[in-house]
Design a protein around this motif. Structure first.
Motif, PDB file in Angstrom:
ATOM      1  N   THR A  15      18.593   0.574  17.973  1.00  0.00           N
ATOM      2  CA  THR A  15      19.292   0.947  16.930  1.00  0.00           C
ATOM      3  C   THR A  15      18.608   1.929  16.103  1.00  0.00           C
ATOM      4  N   LEU A  16      19.122   2.751  15.234  1.00  0.00           N
ATOM      5  CA  LEU A  16      18.260   3.561  14.099  1.00  0.00           C
ATOM      6  C   LEU A  16      17.437   2.563  13.173  1.00  0.00           C
ATOM      7  N   LEU A  17      18.025   1.328  12.914  1.00  0.00           N
ATOM      8  CA  LEU A  17      17.448   0.422  12.167  1.00  0.00           C
ATOM      9  C   LEU A  17      15.989  -0.087  12.808  1.00  0.00           C
ATOM     10  N   ASP A  18      16.520  -0.283  14.320  1.00  0.00           N
ATOM     11  CA  ASP A  18      15.092  -0.592  15.004  1.00  0.00           C
ATOM     12  C   ASP A  18      14.082   0.180  14.885  1.00  0.00           C
ATOM     13  N   ARG A  19      14.500   1.469  15.060  1.00  0.00           N
ATOM     14  CA  ARG A  19      13.480   2.367  15.231  1.00  0.00           C
ATOM     15  C   ARG A  19      12.460   2.648  13.996  1.00  0.00           C
ATOM     16  N   MET A  20      13.213   2.445  12.770  1.00  0.00           N
ATOM     17  CA  MET A  20      12.779   2.534  11.536  1.00  0.00           C
ATOM     18  C   MET A  20      12.039   1.225  11.107  1.00  0.00           C
ATOM     19  N   GLY A  21      11.771   0.263  12.122  1.00  0.00           N
ATOM     20  CA  GLY A  21      11.104  -0.849  11.988  1.00  0.00           C
ATOM     21  C   GLY A  21      11.903  -2.235  11.358  1.00  0.00           C
ATOM     22  N   GLY A  22      13.034  -2.119  11.371  1.00  0.00           N
ATOM     23  CA  GLY A  22      14.025  -3.072  10.972  1.00  0.00           C
ATOM     24  C   GLY A  22      14.153  -3.312   9.226  1.00  0.00           C
ATOM     25  N   VAL A  23      14.613  -4.310   9.031  1.00  0.00           N
ATOM     26  CA  VAL A  23      14.716  -4.196   7.477  1.00  0.00           C
ATOM     27  C   VAL A  23      13.351  -4.611   7.003  1.00  0.00           C
ATOM     28  N   SER A  24      12.357  -5.186   7.568  1.00  0.00           N
ATOM     29  CA  SER A  24      11.209  -5.599   6.856  1.00  0.00           C
ATOM     30  C   SER A  24      10.337  -4.023   6.984  1.00  0.00           C
ATOM     31  N   GLY A  25      10.610  -3.106   7.778  1.00  0.00           N
ATOM     32  CA  GLY A  25      10.154  -1.980   7.837  1.00  0.00           C
ATOM     33  C   GLY A  25      10.622  -1.039   6.803  1.00  0.00           C
ATOM     34  N   LEU A  26      11.844  -1.083   6.518  1.00  0.00           N
ATOM     35  CA  LEU A  26      12.195  -0.267   5.399  1.00  0.00           C
ATOM     36  C   LEU A  26      11.555  -0.708   4.008  1.00  0.00           C
ATOM     37  N   VAL A  27      11.701  -2.084   3.792  1.00  0.00           N
ATOM     38  CA  VAL A  27      10.913  -2.713   2.606  1.00  0.00           C
ATOM     39  C   VAL A  27       9.565  -2.477   2.539  1.00  0.00           C
ATOM     40  N   ALA A  28       8.893  -2.546   3.617  1.00  0.00           N
ATOM     41  CA  ALA A  28       7.531  -2.182   3.654  1.00  0.00           C
ATOM     42  C   ALA A  28       7.052  -0.967   3.383  1.00  0.00           C
ATOM     43  N   GLY A  29       7.869   0.097   3.730  1.00  0.00           N
ATOM     44  CA  GLY A  29       7.752   1.293   3.313  1.00  0.00           C
ATOM     45  C   GLY A  29       7.496   1.715   1.931  1.00  0.00           C
ATOM     46  N   ALA A  30       8.191   1.029   1.071  1.00  0.00           N
ATOM     47  CA  ALA A  30       7.947   1.023  -0.361  1.00  0.00           C
ATOM     48  C   ALA A  30       6.676   0.231  -0.998  1.00  0.00           C
ATOM     49  N   VAL A  31       6.089  -0.584  -0.320  1.00  0.00           N
ATOM     50  CA  VAL A  31       4.857  -1.345  -0.807  1.00  0.00           C
ATOM     51  C   VAL A  31       3.680  -0.215  -1.259  1.00  0.00           C
ATOM     52  N   PRO A  32       3.327   0.649  -0.476  1.00  0.00           N
ATOM     53  CA  PRO A  32       2.171   1.612  -0.833  1.00  0.00           C
ATOM     54  C   PRO A  32       2.627   2.236  -2.162  1.00  0.00           C
ATOM     55  N   THR A  33       3.568   2.810  -2.082  1.00  0.00           N
ATOM     56  CA  THR A  33       4.081   3.368  -3.470  1.00  0.00           C
ATOM     57  C   THR A  33       3.881   2.657  -4.727  1.00  0.00           C
ATOM     58  N   ILE A  34       4.607   1.480  -4.593  1.00  0.00           N
ATOM     59  CA  ILE A  34       4.662   0.557  -5.854  1.00  0.00           C
ATOM     60  C   ILE A  34       3.251   0.265  -6.095  1.00  0.00           C
ATOM     61  N   ALA A  35       2.436  -0.120  -5.147  1.00  0.00           N
ATOM     62  CA  ALA A  35       1.169  -0.513  -5.316  1.00  0.00           C
ATOM     63  C   ALA A  35       0.289   0.796  -6.046  1.00  0.00           C
ATOM     64  N   TYR A  36       0.551   1.847  -5.500  1.00  0.00           N
ATOM     65  CA  TYR A  36       0.041   3.185  -6.163  1.00  0.00           C
ATOM     66  C   TYR A  36       0.214   3.192  -7.565  1.00  0.00           C
ATOM     67  N   VAL A  37       1.512   3.087  -7.835  1.00  0.00           N
ATOM     68  CA  VAL A  37       1.943   3.159  -9.336  1.00  0.00           C
ATOM     69  C   VAL A  37       1.165   1.895 -10.219  1.00  0.00           C
ATOM     70  N   ILE A  38       1.430   0.769  -9.661  1.00  0.00           N
ATOM     71  CA  ILE A  38       1.002   0.033 -10.573  1.00  0.00           C
ATOM     72  C   ILE A  38      -0.665  -0.028 -10.735  1.00  0.00           C
ATOM     73  N   THR A  39      -1.306   0.096  -9.800  1.00  0.00           N
ATOM     74  CA  THR A  39      -2.618   0.235  -9.721  1.00  0.00           C
ATOM     75  C   THR A  39      -3.022   1.624 -10.677  1.00  0.00           C
ATOM     76  N   ASN A  40      -2.603   2.572 -10.477  1.00  0.00           N
ATOM     77  CA  ASN A  40      -3.001   3.540 -11.494  1.00  0.00           C
ATOM     78  C   ASN A  40      -2.614   3.307 -12.802  1.00  0.00           C
ATOM     79  N   ALA A  41      -1.667   2.507 -13.170  1.00  0.00           N
ATOM     80  CA  ALA A  41      -1.429   2.388 -14.666  1.00  0.00           C
ATOM     81  C   ALA A  41      -2.536   1.356 -15.187  1.00  0.00           C
ATOM     82  N   VAL A  42      -3.044   0.420 -14.227  1.00  0.00           N
ATOM     83  CA  VAL A  42      -3.975  -0.584 -14.618  1.00  0.00           C
ATOM     84  C   VAL A  42      -5.309  -0.082 -14.507  1.00  0.00           C
ATOM     85  N   ALA A  43      -5.664   0.476 -13.416  1.00  0.00           N
ATOM     86  CA  ALA A  43      -7.219   0.921 -13.150  1.00  0.00           C
ATOM     87  C   ALA A  43      -7.523   2.284 -12.965  1.00  0.00           C
TER      88      ALA A  43
END
Length: 220
Positions: A15-43
């Motif tokens: 399915t399209l969701l499978d090709r996007m990496g499943g639910v975990s793939g969708l969630v993981a896609g936001a991790v680098p952006t969130i990590a970037y913003v938090i780290t930029n604010a702190v360090a």
């Protein structure tokens, strides 16, 4: 079994969701952006660039260990790498979001132009994926064309909204809100556009099947 291993059964539909990496793939896609913003604010910016890239690499390793498809994570790493380099060389935390902003503008223009020249992009892609030859009959059917026009307009609206909102936030220097907008205007909005596309494709298939049934008796 994981939600999608690296070696799925051949008769298992993707399915399209499978090709996007499943639910975990969708969630993981936001991790680098969130990590970037938090780290930029702190360090600061330099640390944020390193953390974002490392987070993407970590996701690839994690998905490999869990025997899940690494394609979404690899694509994410390429995007993060380009964005991080732009942020690093411009010295601006907001620069991380520039590639996505300009890609949204380009895609909005491409979709809009495809409608104006009577080759709606969604229809062109559908024809390329389903046709075994240079079939263009879908363009001669007004109802099918109208359906693909609507679907392409939906994608035009999504990309245009992304560009307008995120470009405004970029000019305002709102790094945190840029991250929020990037995530909120990502898969959720694309999902809405895909619903319209699903409706258009169903209509096109019905029209194609009806045309084939009409032509079949004439060819016998």
């Amino acid at each position: 079994m994981t939600e999608k291993t690296l070696y799925p059964a051949r008769d298992e539909p993707l399915t399209l969701l499978d090709r996007m990496g499943g639910v975990s793939g969708l969630v993981a896609g936001a991790v680098p952006t969130i990590a970037y913003v938090i780290t930029n604010a702190v360090a600061g910016l330099d640390a944020a660039v390193v953390v974002a890239v490392c987070a993407s690499i970590g996701l690839i390793v994690l998905r490999r260990v869990r025997r899940q498809s690494i394609q979404p994570a690899v694509s994410g790493l390429l995007g993060v790498g380009v964005a991080a380099l732009i942020a690093f060389y411009t010295g601006s935390a907001e620069g991380y979001f520039l590639p996505g902003i300009w890609v949204s503008l380009v895609m909005a223009v491409v979709c809009a132009v495809s409608i104006l020249v009577r080759r709606p992009l969604v229809g062109v892609v559908w024809n390329l994926l389903t046709s075994t030859g240079p079939r263009q009959s879908w363009r001669s059917d007004r109802i099918t064309m109208r359906a693909f026009d609507v679907a392409t307009v939906a994608f035009t609206a999504v990309f245009a909204a992304r560009f307008l909102v995120q470009d405004w936030l970029y000019d305002a220097g709102s790094t945190g809100w840029l991250a929020f907008a990037r995530i909120a205007m990502g898969y959720p909005l694309v999902g809405l556009a895909l619903l319209v596309t699903y409706w258009a494709v169903r209509r096109a298939r019905r029209r194609s099947s009806a045309a084939a049934e009409v032509e079949a008796p004439a060819s016998t």
